[in-house]
Design a protein around this motif. Structure first.
Motif, PDB file in Angstrom:
ATOM      1  N   GLY A 153       0.516  -0.986  -0.144  1.00 41.79           N
ATOM      2  CA  GLY A 153       0.069  -0.159  -0.018  1.00 41.79           C
ATOM      3  C   GLY A 153       0.782   0.895  -0.227  1.00 41.79           C
ATOM      4  O   GLY A 153       2.020   1.720   0.473  1.00 41.79           O
ATOM      5  N   ALA A 154       0.197   2.622  -0.242  1.00 44.31           N
ATOM      6  CA  ALA A 154       0.828   3.589  -0.126  1.00 44.31           C
ATOM      7  C   ALA A 154       1.515   3.960   1.271  1.00 44.31           C
ATOM      8  O   ALA A 154       2.243   4.353   0.733  1.00 44.31           O
ATOM      9  CB  ALA A 154      -0.065   4.920  -0.725  1.00 44.31           C
ATOM     10  N   ASN A 155       0.832   3.365   2.013  1.00 38.19           N
ATOM     11  CA  ASN A 155       1.380   3.779   3.475  1.00 38.19           C
ATOM     12  C   ASN A 155       2.499   2.630   4.026  1.00 38.19           C
ATOM     13  O   ASN A 155       2.444   2.524   4.739  1.00 38.19           O
ATOM     14  CB  ASN A 155       0.488   3.645   4.838  1.00 38.19           C
ATOM     15  CG  ASN A 155      -0.695   2.512   4.685  1.00 38.19           C
ATOM     16  OD1 ASN A 155       0.006   1.805   3.548  1.00 38.19           O
ATOM     17  ND2 ASN A 155      -1.315   2.860   5.175  1.00 38.19           N
ATOM     18  N   GLU A 156       2.495   1.822   3.304  1.00 40.30           N
ATOM     19  CA  GLU A 156       3.822   1.263   3.566  1.00 40.30           C
ATOM     20  C   GLU A 156       4.890   1.411   3.094  1.00 40.30           C
ATOM     21  O   GLU A 156       5.568   1.528   1.966  1.00 40.30           O
ATOM     22  CB  GLU A 156       3.364  -0.071   3.351  1.00 40.30           C
ATOM     23  CG  GLU A 156       2.644  -0.795   3.992  1.00 40.30           C
ATOM     24  CD  GLU A 156       1.709  -2.343   3.370  1.00 40.30           C
ATOM     25  OE1 GLU A 156       2.334  -3.145   3.880  1.00 40.30           O
ATOM     26  OE2 GLU A 156       1.105  -2.606   2.241  1.00 40.30           O
ATOM     27  N   ALA A 157       6.237   1.323   3.972  1.00 46.07           N
ATOM     28  CA  ALA A 157       7.680   1.742   3.076  1.00 46.07           C
ATOM     29  C   ALA A 157       7.638   1.160   2.975  1.00 46.07           C
ATOM     30  O   ALA A 157       8.278  -0.501   3.379  1.00 46.07           O
ATOM     31  CB  ALA A 157       8.047   2.363   4.744  1.00 46.07           C
ATOM     32  N   ALA A 158       8.964   1.377   1.773  1.00 44.55           N
ATOM     33  CA  ALA A 158       9.597   0.068   1.742  1.00 44.55           C
ATOM     34  C   ALA A 158      11.498  -0.211   1.849  1.00 44.55           C
ATOM     35  O   ALA A 158      12.187   1.173   2.316  1.00 44.55           O
ATOM     36  CB  ALA A 158       9.877   0.569  -0.511  1.00 44.55           C
ATOM     37  N   VAL A 159      12.178  -0.415   2.438  1.00 43.37           N
ATOM     38  CA  VAL A 159      12.988  -1.346   3.281  1.00 43.37           C
ATOM     39  C   VAL A 159      13.840  -1.390   2.140  1.00 43.37           C
ATOM     40  O   VAL A 159      15.434  -0.552   1.649  1.00 43.37           O
ATOM     41  CB  VAL A 159      12.329  -2.551   3.523  1.00 43.37           C
ATOM     42  CG1 VAL A 159      14.508  -2.422   4.275  1.00 43.37           C
ATOM     43  CG2 VAL A 159      12.122  -2.846   5.036  1.00 43.37           C
ATOM     44  N   PHE A 160      14.105  -1.648   0.479  1.00 38.73           N
ATOM     45  CA  PHE A 160      15.128  -2.539  -0.530  1.00 38.73           C
ATOM     46  C   PHE A 160      13.966  -1.934  -1.923  1.00 38.73           C
ATOM     47  O   PHE A 160      13.029  -1.731  -1.693  1.00 38.73           O
ATOM     48  CB  PHE A 160      15.661  -4.010  -0.043  1.00 38.73           C
ATOM     49  CG  PHE A 160      16.244  -3.905   0.339  1.00 38.73           C
ATOM     50  CD1 PHE A 160      17.270  -3.489   0.864  1.00 38.73           C
ATOM     51  CD2 PHE A 160      15.677  -4.648   1.623  1.00 38.73           C
ATOM     52  CE1 PHE A 160      18.660  -4.808   1.769  1.00 38.73           C
ATOM     53  CE2 PHE A 160      16.300  -5.649   3.257  1.00 38.73           C
ATOM     54  CZ  PHE A 160      17.393  -5.111   2.908  1.00 38.73           C
ATOM     55  N   LEU A 161      14.617  -0.819  -2.058  1.00 38.17           N
ATOM     56  CA  LEU A 161      14.801  -0.340  -3.371  1.00 38.17           C
ATOM     57  C   LEU A 161      15.427  -0.319  -4.461  1.00 38.17           C
ATOM     58  O   LEU A 161      16.565   0.180  -4.123  1.00 38.17           O
ATOM     59  CB  LEU A 161      13.647   0.521  -3.482  1.00 38.17           C
ATOM     60  CG  LEU A 161      12.972   1.642  -5.125  1.00 38.17           C
ATOM     61  CD1 LEU A 161      11.607   0.670  -4.883  1.00 38.17           C
ATOM     62  CD2 LEU A 161      12.258   2.326  -3.925  1.00 38.17           C
ATOM     63  N   ASP A 162      15.342  -1.277  -5.872  1.00 41.75           N
ATOM     64  CA  ASP A 162      15.874  -0.850  -6.993  1.00 41.75           C
ATOM     65  C   ASP A 162      17.653  -1.203  -5.993  1.00 41.75           C
ATOM     66  O   ASP A 162      18.659  -0.983  -6.288  1.00 41.75           O
ATOM     67  CB  ASP A 162      16.556   0.860  -7.425  1.00 41.75           C
ATOM     68  CG  ASP A 162      17.698   0.860  -8.131  1.00 41.75           C
ATOM     69  OD1 ASP A 162      17.347  -0.338  -9.750  1.00 41.75           O
ATOM     70  OD2 ASP A 162      17.389   1.806  -8.839  1.00 41.75           O
ATOM     71  N   LEU A 163      16.703  -2.923  -6.456  1.00 43.02           N
ATOM     72  CA  LEU A 163      19.289  -3.368  -6.201  1.00 43.02           C
ATOM     73  C   LEU A 163      19.696  -3.441  -7.101  1.00 43.02           C
ATOM     74  O   LEU A 163      20.159  -4.569  -7.857  1.00 43.02           O
ATOM     75  CB  LEU A 163      18.798  -4.500  -5.152  1.00 43.02           C
ATOM     76  CG  LEU A 163      18.494  -5.069  -3.327  1.00 43.02           C
ATOM     77  CD1 LEU A 163      16.882  -4.252  -3.667  1.00 43.02           C
ATOM     78  CD2 LEU A 163      18.098  -6.416  -3.334  1.00 43.02           C
ATOM     79  N   SER A 164      20.807  -2.335  -7.889  1.00 39.69           N
ATOM     80  CA  SER A 164      21.003  -2.182  -8.526  1.00 39.69           C
ATOM     81  C   SER A 164      22.587  -1.964  -8.589  1.00 39.69           C
ATOM     82  O   SER A 164      22.974  -1.415  -7.080  1.00 39.69           O
ATOM     83  CB  SER A 164      21.265  -1.216  -9.589  1.00 39.69           C
ATOM     84  OG  SER A 164      20.687  -0.299  -9.025  1.00 39.69           O
ATOM     85  N   VAL A 165      23.621  -2.233  -8.918  1.00 39.76           N
ATOM     86  CA  VAL A 165      25.231  -1.609  -8.577  1.00 39.76           C
ATOM     87  C   VAL A 165      25.377  -1.274  -9.590  1.00 39.76           C
ATOM     88  O   VAL A 165      25.220  -1.747 -11.038  1.00 39.76           O
ATOM     89  CB  VAL A 165      26.386  -2.856  -8.367  1.00 39.76           C
ATOM     90  CG1 VAL A 165      26.378  -3.844  -9.430  1.00 39.76           C
ATOM     91  CG2 VAL A 165      27.750  -2.725  -7.865  1.00 39.76           C
TER      92      VAL A 165
END
Length: 436
Positions: free
Chosen positions: A384-396
């Motif tokens: 949901g929009a009110n749930e925070a993302a811990v990991f985002l765009d695991l890139s290098v």
């Protein structure tokens, strides 16, 4: 052809040794990619949760004093008033826009549905100060403030609950199933809700972080709540934006100056750790970046250690290889083989092992992180929009990976030169005498 056949024959003859050496190299590159990707993913996830908030935001909270001062006792409550707003707007150069915040807890009622909410009375500029993202309708405007309109902006989670309540009677009447996303087709703008017995009309919906216990968040014009609750120009919180404060030193100096002047305004000790609480979003962001920089250094130290272990493995294997082939090298020299040819064959073995297994580890690592990234995108999309993302765009950064792999290859080749050079300088008679 003979040159390359000889190299690949040596590699095939020692398959286990070749694979173990290559695995150490692949593992070093693979783990470096994993560590860097996870570190970047964590940083991107945390940063995205505050992306819409202005980094130059300050917040002042009322508090009680800790020390007695000039005849005033300790534990004296310090309210924020209009004179604080006037001071911020007219006497501090770096202050841009200010909004008082009046907070009231209560119960929102729609039809027979009730929910605990927090309603904040704010100015229209509060939207920019806190980076509030409107997804439907609008935020509070100057006209609402002027005529003290009973309007409210609610969070998306509360809006969806209201939509579900609206939809239920419609489903009973039509006896039909709705589309996959019915909440998008049921408007809530213009609906009336009751908060603490006062009716408000919904004019906007915004995305928000989840509050404790699923409590909803609402915003109303400050002037409206001021009239309803008879607020005598005393505020619990003031939020404002600043400009021209780009470094940690600038912000720390500004915060100290602000605390000192607030102490003068309200007659509490400048050394009092309480009195008022001052929070800087910029300083918080700088501290967060400092933590991530430390994490990145730690990741790089581990990754480089793994790469070094791979290079050491290549060096040891090359020494063993040369020792096992000492008599062979002696015979080749006796038959007229040039030292350069022998040196090149040994170095090329190191080059092939490091190149093949180094890039294998790189592609496997990047491929795995791409798969995990797709999975994480699907998981985050389902939140949901009110749930925070811990990991985002695991890139290098691909350039960093290629450079690290290239450094490993060069290091492996250099590591193979020393034992190879030592081998070609052995006299043929000495080399052949070591033949077992």
């Amino acid at each position: 052809m003979d040159f390359w056949s000889e190299i690949f024959m040596a590699l095939r003859r020692n398959k286990l040794r070749t694979v173990l050496t290559g695995f150490a190299i692949s593992w070093g590159i693979f783990m470096l990619i994993i560590l860097l990707s996870v570190g970047n993913g964590l940083k991107n996830g945390v940063s995205s949760n505050f992306a819409d908030r202005a980094r130059n935001t300050y917040t002042i909270w009322s508090s009680s004093t800790e020390l007695p001062y000039k005849g005033h006792k300790a534990n004296r409550w310090i309210p924020l008033t209009d004179k604080d707003i006037e001071y911020l707007e007219n006497h501090l150069y770096h202050v841009d826009e200010v909004s008082p915040v009046f907070t009231k807890g209560g119960t929102l009622i729609f039809s027979d549905k009730s929910k605990s909410v927090q309603i904040d009375g704010v100015r229209p500029i509060f939207k920019n100060i806190q980076g509030i993202k409107i997804v439907e309708g609008r935020f509070i405007n100057d006209n609402d403030m002027k005529i003290k309109e009973k309007v409210v902006v609610i969070d998306k989670n509360t809006a969806d609950e209201i939509r579900n309540k609206i939809r239920q009677p419609e489903e009973k009447k039509t006896n039909k199933r709705h589309l996959k996303s019915p909440e998008e087709t049921v408007p809530v703008l213009g609906e009336f809700v009751s908060i603490n017995g006062i009716n408000y009309v919904i004019v906007g919906v915004f995305e928000s972080d989840m509050m404790w216990g699923g409590t909803g968040q609402c915003y109303a014009p400050f002037s409206t709540l001021q009239q309803i609750y008879n607020v005598n120009n005393e505020y619990y919180k003031l939020s404002f934006t600043t400009f021209g404060l780009d470094t940690k030193e600038d912000n720390e100096s500004f915060r100290k100056e602000l605390k000192r002047n607030m102490a003068l305004l309200h007659e509490f000790s400048p050394d009092d750790q309480r009195g008022v609480w001052i929070d800087s979003q910029m300083l918080n962001a700088l501290e967060t970046n400092k933590i991530f920089n430390t994490i990145n250094i730690f990741i790089w130290v581990i990754g480089i250690a793994m790469l070094i272990s791979g290079v050491v493995g290549v060096t040891n294997i090359m020494r063993i290889t040369v020792k096992e082939r000492t008599s062979e090298i002696g015979i080749r020299k006796a038959l007229g083989a040039k030292p350069r040819s022998i040196l090149m064959s040994i170095v090329m073995e190191a080059l092939i092992i490091t190149t093949v297994f180094g890039y294998a580890g790189m592609f496997v690592g990047m491929g795995l992180m791409e798969v995990i990234n797709k999975i994480m995108e699907a998981v985050n999309a389902g939140k949901g929009a009110n749930e925070a993302a811990v990991f985002l765009d695991l890139s290098v950064d691909v350039k960093i990976v290629f450079m690290a792999t290239l450094v490993l290859i060069v290091s492996g080749v250099v590591a193979g030169i020393a034992p190879a050079w030592k081998a070609v300088n052995v006299k043929p008679v000495e080399a052949m005498s070591n033949r077992s």
